[in-house]
Design a protein around this motif. Sequence first.
Motif, PDB file in Angstrom:
ATOM      1  N   GLN A 155      -5.776   1.175   9.260  1.00 40.02           N
ATOM      2  CA  GLN A 155      -5.636   0.081   8.301  1.00 40.02           C
ATOM      3  C   GLN A 155      -6.362  -1.171   8.763  1.00 40.02           C
ATOM      4  O   GLN A 155      -6.310  -2.202   8.096  1.00 40.02           O
ATOM      5  CB  GLN A 155      -4.152  -0.195   8.044  1.00 40.02           C
ATOM      6  CG  GLN A 155      -3.458   0.975   7.340  1.00 40.02           C
ATOM      7  CD  GLN A 155      -1.972   0.784   7.211  1.00 40.02           C
ATOM      8  OE1 GLN A 155      -1.231   0.818   8.193  1.00 40.02           O
ATOM      9  NE2 GLN A 155      -1.519   0.568   5.988  1.00 40.02           N
ATOM     10  N   LEU A 189      -0.943   7.906   9.143  1.00 44.42           N
ATOM     11  CA  LEU A 189      -1.582   6.848   8.384  1.00 44.42           C
ATOM     12  C   LEU A 189      -3.072   6.805   8.673  1.00 44.42           C
ATOM     13  O   LEU A 189      -3.495   7.069   9.807  1.00 44.42           O
ATOM     14  CB  LEU A 189      -0.977   5.491   8.745  1.00 44.42           C
ATOM     15  CG  LEU A 189       0.459   5.231   8.330  1.00 44.42           C
ATOM     16  CD1 LEU A 189       0.882   3.836   8.764  1.00 44.42           C
ATOM     17  CD2 LEU A 189       0.623   5.392   6.822  1.00 44.42           C
ATOM     18  N   TRP A 217      12.054   3.253  -0.605  1.00 43.04           N
ATOM     19  CA  TRP A 217      10.650   2.906  -0.777  1.00 43.04           C
ATOM     20  C   TRP A 217      10.490   1.617  -1.571  1.00 43.04           C
ATOM     21  O   TRP A 217      11.161   1.398  -2.568  1.00 43.04           O
ATOM     22  CB  TRP A 217       9.938   4.035  -1.530  1.00 43.04           C
ATOM     23  CG  TRP A 217       8.476   3.826  -1.738  1.00 43.04           C
ATOM     24  CD1 TRP A 217       7.864   3.422  -2.889  1.00 43.04           C
ATOM     25  CD2 TRP A 217       7.433   4.010  -0.779  1.00 43.04           C
ATOM     26  NE1 TRP A 217       6.499   3.350  -2.709  1.00 43.04           N
ATOM     27  CE2 TRP A 217       6.208   3.713  -1.415  1.00 43.04           C
ATOM     28  CE3 TRP A 217       7.411   4.415   0.561  1.00 43.04           C
ATOM     29  CZ2 TRP A 217       4.983   3.786  -0.766  1.00 43.04           C
ATOM     30  CZ3 TRP A 217       6.194   4.497   1.212  1.00 43.04           C
ATOM     31  CH2 TRP A 217       4.994   4.188   0.558  1.00 43.04           C
ATOM     32  N   ASP A 257      -0.328   3.774   1.382  1.00 40.70           N
ATOM     33  CA  ASP A 257      -0.692   4.378   2.660  1.00 40.70           C
ATOM     34  C   ASP A 257       0.316   3.954   3.719  1.00 40.70           C
ATOM     35  O   ASP A 257       0.006   3.296   4.708  1.00 40.70           O
ATOM     36  CB  ASP A 257      -2.102   3.937   3.078  1.00 40.70           C
ATOM     37  CG  ASP A 257      -3.170   4.657   2.293  1.00 40.70           C
ATOM     38  OD1 ASP A 257      -2.896   5.779   1.826  1.00 40.70           O
ATOM     39  OD2 ASP A 257      -4.270   4.104   2.136  1.00 40.70           O
ATOM     40  N   ARG A 258       1.559   4.286   3.450  1.00 42.86           N
ATOM     41  CA  ARG A 258       2.649   4.077   4.403  1.00 42.86           C
ATOM     42  C   ARG A 258       3.419   5.387   4.513  1.00 42.86           C
ATOM     43  O   ARG A 258       3.479   6.154   3.553  1.00 42.86           O
ATOM     44  CB  ARG A 258       3.597   2.968   3.934  1.00 42.86           C
ATOM     45  CG  ARG A 258       3.011   1.574   4.041  1.00 42.86           C
ATOM     46  CD  ARG A 258       3.998   0.534   3.532  1.00 42.86           C
ATOM     47  NE  ARG A 258       4.046   0.495   2.080  1.00 42.86           N
ATOM     48  CZ  ARG A 258       5.165   0.454   1.363  1.00 42.86           C
ATOM     49  NH1 ARG A 258       6.349   0.531   1.962  1.00 42.86           N
ATOM     50  NH2 ARG A 258       5.129   0.392   0.050  1.00 42.86           N
ATOM     51  N   ASP A 298       7.263  -0.971  -3.130  1.00 40.22           N
ATOM     52  CA  ASP A 298       5.843  -1.176  -3.372  1.00 40.22           C
ATOM     53  C   ASP A 298       5.699  -2.219  -4.470  1.00 40.22           C
ATOM     54  O   ASP A 298       6.668  -2.902  -4.832  1.00 40.22           O
ATOM     55  CB  ASP A 298       5.125   0.136  -3.720  1.00 40.22           C
ATOM     56  CG  ASP A 298       5.703   0.844  -4.941  1.00 40.22           C
ATOM     57  OD1 ASP A 298       6.308   0.159  -5.801  1.00 40.22           O
ATOM     58  OD2 ASP A 298       5.556   2.077  -5.041  1.00 40.22           O
ATOM     59  N   SER A 332       0.827  -1.205   0.000  1.00 43.24           N
ATOM     60  CA  SER A 332       0.000   0.000   0.000  1.00 43.24           C
ATOM     61  C   SER A 332       0.860   1.253   0.000  1.00 43.24           C
ATOM     62  O   SER A 332       1.925   1.308   0.615  1.00 43.24           O
ATOM     63  CB  SER A 332      -0.898   0.003   1.242  1.00 43.24           C
ATOM     64  OG  SER A 332      -1.541   1.257   1.394  1.00 43.24           O
TER      65      SER A 332
END
Length: 726
Positions: free
Chosen positions: A455, A452, A112, A95-96, A114, A93
Motif C-alpha cells: 500500500q 495485502l 467490516w 484491500d484490507r 468502508d 480501501s
Amino acid sequence: MTRSRSLVLLLAATALSTSLASVTMAQTPPNPPLEPGAFATSDATDPYLWLEEIEGERAMAWVEAQNTRTLGILQGDPRYQPLHDQALAILESRDRIPQPGLNRDGTVDNFWQDATHVRGIWRRTTLDSYRTQTPEWETILDIDAVSAAEGKNWVYKGVTCLPPEERLCLVSLSDGGKDATTLREFDSVSRTFVEGGFNLPESKGEASWIDADTLLIARDFGEGTMTSSGYPMVVKRLNRGQSIDQAVELFRGQETDVLVGARVLRDADGVIQATLIQRAINFDDNEYHWVQPDGSLTRLSLPERTDIEALVSGQMVFTTKQAWTAPSGQDFQPGDVIAYPLQAWLADPATTATLVLRPGPRESVEGITATRNRLIVALYENVRGGVYVYQPTDAGDWTRTRLDLPQDIAVSLGSASDADDRVFVNVTGYLNPSSLWLANAATGEATSVKSLPEQFETEGLVVHQYEARSADGTMIPYSVVHRADMPMDGSNPTLLYGYGGFQISNLPGYSATVGKLWLERGGVYVRANTRGGGEFGPAWHQAAQQQNRQRAHEDFQAVAEDLIARGITSQPRLGVMGGSQGGLFMGAMLTQRPDLINGAIIAVPLFDMLRFHKLLAGASWRAEYGDPDIPEQRAWIQAYSPYQNLRAGQPYPEVFIHTSTKDDRVHPGHARKAAARLMELGYPVLFYENTDGGHAASANLRESARRIALEYTYLSRRLMDAPAEE
C-alpha cells in the motif's frame, strides 16, 4: 467457546491572521490569581480546573475556539487535503484483510467498515468462501442502519455469543465511541434484536452467558456499586424476565478496586467447567473466586499477579508476573506459563502444577489462545515473533513445536477453533504487508489465506534495529525504518513513536498510513522499546513502575539522543508521537528534553499526574504510577508530571495536542489543561478535540482520516519545513 470480537485510534475554518499572543488572550478566559505555591499542586493553584467539566458551557466554548483556530491552520495547509484523501482511501480501501472469527459450524464472522458502511456491518460467510478472492458475505447486523433508525451515533464494540450454538448474542454498542456500552440481545439466525430480551443500559462493565436464560453481569447498579476508577465492583446473576434491580448479587468488591467481573471457563464443547469471579485489586493484582454450584464462593490459591489464559484438554493455563511458591511447594518465576488440571486442582489446591513455558531474558509471551486440543503461544525473542504449539502429555509435561510461518517478523494470534485445531495467525512487518495464515496446530502446517498488496512504495526502504544506552546503562532497543541511501548528516525528518507502560509491547507492524503519508515522502519512522512495556516480560515492565517511572522517560530520551548521535536526524528534524500513556511520554520529553525535538504529537494524553487518579478511570492506574494522595509517592510523581513542570522561557516547540470529548477512559481535561497552560506561558500550541470517538479519538473511518491528516500535516510543517539548523 464464548466469542468476543471487538475493534493495546468539522468543516474547514478560515485561518486566523492575528498573532498567537492575541489569539491566546482572546480564547483563554481570565484566570483568578493563584495562591502562593507551585503551579497546580492543589485545586486552589490550578486555574484550569474548569476545563475538566467535560461538556461544560465554558469549556466547550474554549474547545470550539481552539478547534476553529487549529483546523484553520492545518486544513489551510495545501498538503492537508492530499494527505486526507490518501488516508481516507487507505482506511476505506477494500484491500484490507477482513479479520475472521471462526464459528463452531465452520462459518466465519467479520466486522467490516468502508465508505458505504461507515459505522460497519457484522457479516458471515463459509470458510471455503472466505478463502476466495471475493467471499459471498451475508450481513448479520448493519450498525449504520440501526444508528439511522434510532437516531444514534452507535459505535460497535463487539459481540459475545452463547456456545455451543452461538445463536443468542449480546451486542455491545457505544454512544460515540465511549468505553461505556449498552448490551442488547440479538438472534444471529433471525438477525433481529430479541423482543423482550436482555437489554442492559449504558455502563462500563461486562456480561457472561451461563445459559440461554441466565447472565452474570457486572454493571452500574446504582449508588455504591462502582469503584473509584469508574468500573463495576458488583457481580449479579440476571435471569431472563428479570429487571436489573431484581438480579441476585453474587460478589461485591471494594470501592478502591479497579473492577470486578465474571469469567466462565468452558471446555471445547461449550460445557462450563468452572465459573469464576475476578476481582482486580489494581491494574496488576487479581483475586479469583470459584462460584460453586450452591452459590458459595471459594478463593482460588493463585498468585495475585495472575492472568487466566485458556482451558485446554482439562488444563487451566495461566501466566504469572511474580515469583510464586505454589501450595504444592513448587517455585515459579515472573513470566512463567503454568497449568493445573482444573478439576483436580479445584478439589485439592496442593495439586502439582506444570511449567508449560519459562521465557528467557530477551523473550516475552505476547499472546495465548487454545484450539480444541492445543495451546497456542505467540513468543517473541528480541522483538521478533514466532508461534509455538504446546500439547499436554500423559506424563504430565508439555511438548512444543513451532508453526511453519515466516521468520524474523511480527505475529499475532487470531481466532482459534474449538471444533478442531485450526487457528488464524496474522503476520506483518514494517515493510511486509499484513498476511493472514490458517494453521493446523495438530500438524504444524500453515498456509497463507489472504495477504495485502503493498500500500506504499517499499523499494529502497530498509529496517534496522539499534540500541541506545539509557541513563542507568540499560541498553534500549529501537527500530528504524528508512531509505537505504539515507544521508547520515542529521537532515532526515524523523518521527519517534513511544508508549512505555502497562506491559504493552511496541511491536513491528505494517502501517499503510505511516508508509504512504510519511515514509514515501522521505520521512524516517522509529519505534522505541523502552522499559515499562512488555518486550522482555514482566521484569522489563516492572523496572519502570511507580518510583522508577522516570527510567522509561530516560529510555525514550536516550533513543532520541542516539538518533541524533548517529546522524540519522537532528533536533530541527526530530519529532515525537504518542497517545494515552504515550501522551505522558511526550509530555515528559517536552518538559525534560525540549532541546532534542522540534515537534510533538500528544494524543489523548495523561498530563496532570497529580490529579490523574481523580479523573474517570485514572484511579485504576495507581499500581502503574503510584498514588498522589500518599506524600512519598506524590513527590516522585510531581517530579515528572508534565502539567506541573511546564515552565516559561524554555525551548518548547509548537506541539499538537488532540483528544476526544467522548473519551471516558483518559479525561479530556488532561489535554485541555496542557494546551491552556502552554498558551498562558506564551508558547505556540495546536489543539483539536473531536466531539466523538472515545479513547480512539475517532468514531468512524472518516474521523480517523481527518485525525491522521491533521497529524501528518503538522509533522510536515514542523519537520519537513524545518531549516537544517535553528
